[in-house]
Design an enzyme around this catalytic site. Structure first.
Site, short mmCIF file in Angstrom:
data_model
loop_
_atom_site.label_atom_id
_atom_site.label_comp_id
_atom_site.label_asym_id
_atom_site.label_seq_id
_atom_site.Cartn_x
_atom_site.Cartn_y
_atom_site.Cartn_z
N TYR A 156 0.83 -1.21 0.00
CA TYR A 156 0.00 0.00 0.00
C TYR A 156 0.86 1.26 0.00
O TYR A 156 0.55 2.24 -0.68
CB TYR A 156 -0.96 -0.01 1.19
C1 LIG Z 1 -0.99 -8.42 0.74
C2 LIG Z 1 -0.97 -9.30 -0.49
C3 LIG Z 1 -2.30 -9.19 -1.22
C4 LIG Z 1 0.14 -8.80 -1.43
O1 LIG Z 1 0.21 -9.62 -2.58
P1 LIG Z 1 1.63 -10.26 -3.04
O2 LIG Z 1 1.43 -10.77 -4.41
O3 LIG Z 1 2.09 -11.18 -1.99
O4 LIG Z 1 2.58 -9.00 -2.96
P2 LIG Z 1 3.10 -7.87 -3.96
O5 LIG Z 1 2.41 -7.84 -5.25
O6 LIG Z 1 3.12 -6.64 -3.15
O7 LIG Z 1 4.56 -8.34 -4.18
C5 LIG Z 1 5.29 -8.78 -3.06
C6 LIG Z 1 6.76 -8.87 -3.33
O8 LIG Z 1 7.05 -9.28 -4.64
C7 LIG Z 1 8.05 -8.43 -5.17
N1 LIG Z 1 7.78 -8.24 -6.60
C8 LIG Z 1 7.13 -7.23 -7.17
N2 LIG Z 1 7.09 -7.39 -8.50
C9 LIG Z 1 7.70 -8.55 -8.74
C10 LIG Z 1 7.95 -9.23 -9.91
N3 LIG Z 1 7.54 -8.76 -11.11
N4 LIG Z 1 8.60 -10.39 -9.82
C11 LIG Z 1 9.00 -10.85 -8.60
N5 LIG Z 1 8.78 -10.23 -7.46
C12 LIG Z 1 8.13 -9.08 -7.53
C13 LIG Z 1 7.92 -7.13 -4.46
O9 LIG Z 1 9.18 -6.51 -4.37
C14 LIG Z 1 7.37 -7.51 -3.12
O10 LIG Z 1 8.39 -7.68 -2.19
P3 LIG Z 1 8.17 -7.42 -0.62
O11 LIG Z 1 6.71 -7.48 -0.31
O12 LIG Z 1 8.92 -8.49 0.03
O13 LIG Z 1 8.71 -6.06 -0.40
C15 LIG Z 1 -0.68 -10.78 -0.13
O14 LIG Z 1 0.61 -10.86 0.43
C16 LIG Z 1 -1.71 -11.37 0.80
O15 LIG Z 1 -2.70 -11.91 0.34
N6 LIG Z 1 -1.46 -11.31 2.11
C17 LIG Z 1 -2.31 -11.90 3.11
C18 LIG Z 1 -3.70 -11.30 3.11
C19 LIG Z 1 -3.67 -9.82 3.33
O16 LIG Z 1 -2.98 -9.32 4.21
N7 LIG Z 1 -4.45 -9.10 2.53
C20 LIG Z 1 -4.59 -7.69 2.67
C21 LIG Z 1 -5.58 -7.42 3.75
S1 LIG Z 1 -5.87 -5.69 3.91
#
Ligand SMILES: CC(C)(COP(=O)(O)OP(=O)(O)OC[C@H]1O[C@@H](n2cnc3c(N)ncnc32)[C@H](O)[C@@H]1OP(=O)(O)O)[C@@H](O)C(=O)NCCC(=O)NCCS
Length: 189
Positions: A156
């Protein structure tokens, strides 16, 4: 035994309400797994998620594997007076003494964003979020998330969300939450 490789994201696509309804059990499974909630939470949430689909401005984006499995999901709608979350945030803003300003006018509520744990950390959540907000109604977006630090917080902040309300306790949940917001549309990248 080696762990199965994380699912590769093949496509990110908008879902109609009918398409989402057909995928609801899959989506709720991702939700409970990603949030670490008991499995029974899925059935409890199903009627609420179905009701959300009827709300003005509802918009939903899914991430799919090459085998057409749902890997991640995000949805939201236009917030409005009378909705539970709207009234909770309004109460929080009033009791914090913060300026309500126009935060609660014409906003898209980012209601749910979840990526299956096996697919997290590869940028899928950010792709879903950006596609959801690109074309979302409203001149701003608001969300609530448990106080961090978490991966959701990093996401975020990266996408430009700032603090609206911190350490707020929604009725019925003992955890402190933050309400975050930013203007829409997103900047071109
Ligand atoms: C929060 C959530 C939706 C984020 O989705 P995600 O796919 O895991 O995360 P992001 O898209 O932000 O990417 C995460 C990591 O991938 C990395 N990344 C980004 N683009 C990338 C790419 N093209 N290739 C590889 N890695 C990449 C980022 O640097 C990031 O690293 P970091 O988070 O360790 O700093 C997910 O982690 C989740 O479902 N969490 C649990 C539920 C939750 O908390 N939901 C939100 C409730 S409000």
């Amino acid at each position: 035994m080696t762990a199965a490789p994380p699912p590769r994201c093949d496509r990110i696509a908008e879902l109609t309400a009918d398409q989402f309804q057909a995928r609801l059990p899959e989506a709720l499974q991702i939700y409970v797994t990603a949030m670490g909630y008991p499995p029974a939470t899925a059935q409890q949430r199903a009627p609420m998620w179905s009701a959300h689909m009827q709300r003005a401005g509802w918009r939903c984006i899914g991430a799919f594997s090459e085998q057409d499995q749902l890997i991640g999901i995000g949805y939201g709608y236009l917030g409005a007076p009378g909705q539970w979350w709207h009234e909770q945030v309004r109460r929080g803003l009033l009791s914090s003494g913060a300026e309500i300003g126009d935060w609660l006018d014409d906003y898209f509520e980012l209601t749910e964003l979840h990526v299956h744990p096996a697919g997290q950390g590869a940028g899928i959540g950010e792709r879903i979020l950006r596609q959801l907000l690109t074309g979302a109604p409203g001149n701003k977006v608001l969300l609530s998330t448990p106080e961090g630090p978490t991966r959701a917080w990093r996401l975020y902040r990266r996408v430009g969300f700032t603090d609206v309300l911190r350490n707020y306790r929604f009725t019925g949940d003992p955890r402190p939450f933050a309400v975050l917001g930013r203007s829409l549309p997103l900047e071109e990248r």
